[in-house]
Scaffold this motif. Structure first.
Motif, PDB file in Angstrom:
ATOM      1  N   UNK A 118      -5.029 -18.685 -25.171  1.00 51.57           N
ATOM      2  CA  UNK A 118      -5.151 -19.399 -26.626  1.00 51.57           C
ATOM      3  C   UNK A 118      -3.717 -19.422 -27.018  1.00 51.57           C
ATOM      4  N   UNK A 119      -3.036 -18.524 -26.943  1.00 52.51           N
ATOM      5  CA  UNK A 119      -1.485 -18.722 -27.443  1.00 52.51           C
ATOM      6  C   UNK A 119      -0.823 -20.079 -26.685  1.00 52.51           C
ATOM      7  N   UNK A 120      -1.274 -20.331 -25.487  1.00 49.51           N
ATOM      8  CA  UNK A 120      -0.329 -21.401 -24.886  1.00 49.51           C
ATOM      9  C   UNK A 120      -0.947 -22.484 -25.455  1.00 49.51           C
ATOM     10  N   UNK A 121      -2.183 -22.572 -25.594  1.00 45.09           N
ATOM     11  CA  UNK A 121      -2.881 -24.030 -26.210  1.00 45.09           C
ATOM     12  C   UNK A 121      -2.397 -24.005 -27.811  1.00 45.09           C
ATOM     13  N   UNK A 122      -2.235 -23.150 -28.466  1.00 44.33           N
ATOM     14  CA  UNK A 122      -2.072 -23.266 -29.876  1.00 44.33           C
ATOM     15  C   UNK A 122      -0.597 -23.788 -30.102  1.00 44.33           C
ATOM     16  N   UNK A 123       0.289 -23.113 -29.384  1.00 41.09           N
ATOM     17  CA  UNK A 123       1.794 -23.218 -29.344  1.00 41.09           C
ATOM     18  C   UNK A 123       1.996 -24.673 -28.721  1.00 41.09           C
ATOM     19  N   UNK A 124       0.678 -25.257 -27.890  1.00 43.65           N
ATOM     20  CA  UNK A 124       1.198 -26.667 -27.467  1.00 43.65           C
ATOM     21  C   UNK A 124       0.496 -27.874 -28.292  1.00 43.65           C
ATOM     22  N   UNK A 125       0.142 -27.641 -29.379  1.00 42.45           N
ATOM     23  CA  UNK A 125      -0.448 -28.452 -30.406  1.00 42.45           C
ATOM     24  C   UNK A 125       0.916 -28.962 -31.093  1.00 42.45           C
ATOM     25  N   UNK A 174      -9.396 -29.275 -21.726  1.00 46.44           N
ATOM     26  CA  UNK A 174     -10.740 -29.117 -21.224  1.00 46.44           C
ATOM     27  C   UNK A 174     -11.019 -27.854 -20.673  1.00 46.44           C
ATOM     28  N   UNK A 175     -10.323 -27.230 -19.744  1.00 48.60           N
ATOM     29  CA  UNK A 175     -10.655 -26.019 -19.197  1.00 48.60           C
ATOM     30  C   UNK A 175     -10.712 -24.837 -20.296  1.00 48.60           C
ATOM     31  N   UNK A 176      -9.880 -24.855 -21.204  1.00 51.89           N
ATOM     32  CA  UNK A 176      -9.952 -23.920 -22.081  1.00 51.89           C
ATOM     33  C   UNK A 176     -11.079 -24.070 -23.151  1.00 51.89           C
TER      34      UNK A 176
END
Length: 311
Positions: A179-186, A130-132
């Motif tokens: 963004x990298x953290x979010x993508x790799x958390x998918x 949500x924050x991102x």
């Protein structure tokens, strides 16, 4: 029978009155003592959960009030100013939830006892996403607003803001790291990564948040226009950083050094499942001196009494 929100297991109801030794055997009294301790712990955990939820909503309320007091509602009258105002609000809420995200994963004992680590990790994922999302909305909408609502002029405005505004270049790098953290958390992408690689990439989230912070300090309208808002945000960031440094980093390091913990063996148990066996000098000495010391306090007392009195 009530259900524990920490483990999801059924718990016995609290006793309605005290039971004397004349009414029940000593073993039952020990069990009732453990039950009362569970009931007191449940009440304390419920208070902690209520306090945490209240603190979250209060922080969002303070952020919204700060935005409104600084003319956020008044600026909604025209398109360009409405875009700037909406972008500011999205950025403020995003920053607030970013702090909450770090607090959730800071391994604070009080929160872990009340919610359980699995639930905190789940909340961490939801709050982080949500924050991102709000952060991306903040960047897009406020840039569009600075371009006067002209979509075609927005790309050039992105470059101008990045180059000319203090802290914006750091914010761009920080956003890229987040963004990298979010993508790799998918889930599909995470399943393709080794855990060690994923965890290392995930740690860059702390660096990303640190790089985004100067932009908020140097160009944020709420920081520049209100001493109270500045104090509020500094307090939130300092408390969140202290929680991470103390419980996420400091306490595990101190325990490892104090107990001389070492990985003794990694034993395969099944396909994709291993057991990690650790050892530590101080821990072994304590267990040898008192075998009951490995158990929680209430059980420790009962085990010692059983050793002394026999069956």
């Amino acid at each position: 029978m009530p259900t524990s929100e920490v483990t999801g297991r059924k718990r016995s109801s609290c006793p309605t009155r005290s039971i004397t030794a004349a009414e029940q055997p000593a073993v039952l009294l020990d069990r009732l003592s453990l039950q009362r301790n569970d009931c007191r712990a449940d009440r304390g955990d419920a208070i902690t959960r209520a306090g945490a939820r209240t603190a979250l909503w209060l922080s969002l309320l303070v952020v919204s009030y700060s935005w409104a007091a600084d003319g956020g509602i008044r600026d909604l009258g025209a398109m360009a100013t409405a875009l700037l105002s909406g972008g500011r609000l999205a950025g403020l809420v995003s920053a607030d939830l970013l702090i909450v995200q770090f607090v959730l994963i800071a391994r604070i004992p009080l929160l872990e006892r009340a919610f359980g680590q699995d639930r905190l990790i789940g909340l961490h994922r939801v709050v982080g996403l949500t924050s991102f999302t709000l952060m991306i909305a903040h960047v897009a909408v406020i840039t569009w607003g600075y371009a006067g609502g002209d979509v075609l002029a927005t790309p050039a405005m992105v470059w101008e803001l990045t180059v000319d505004y203090p802290g914006m270049l750091l914010a761009v790098v920080g956003t890229a790291l987040l963004l990298m953290v979010v993508i790799t958390s998918v889930r599909p992408i995470r399943d393709r990564l080794r855990y060690e690689s994923w965890h290392l990439l995930h740690l860059y989230g702390y660096l990303g948040a640190g790089l985004v912070l100067p932009h908020q300090l140097w160009t944020g309208q709420e920081f520049l226009g209100s001493t109270a808002a500045t104090l509020y945000w500094w307090t939130l960031w300092i408390l969140a950083a202290a929680a991470v440094l103390v419980w996420r980093i400091g306490l595990p390091l101190w325990r490892s050094v104090r107990h001389s913990l070492r990985v003794a063996a990694v034993v395969p148990e099944a396909d994709g499942v291993v057991s990690v066996l650790d050892q530590g000098a101080r821990r072994q000495q304590r267990t040898n001196a008192d075998p009951a010391s490995r158990y929680p306090d209430p059980l420790r007392r009962s085990l010692r009494e059983a050793v002394v009195t026999g069956p």
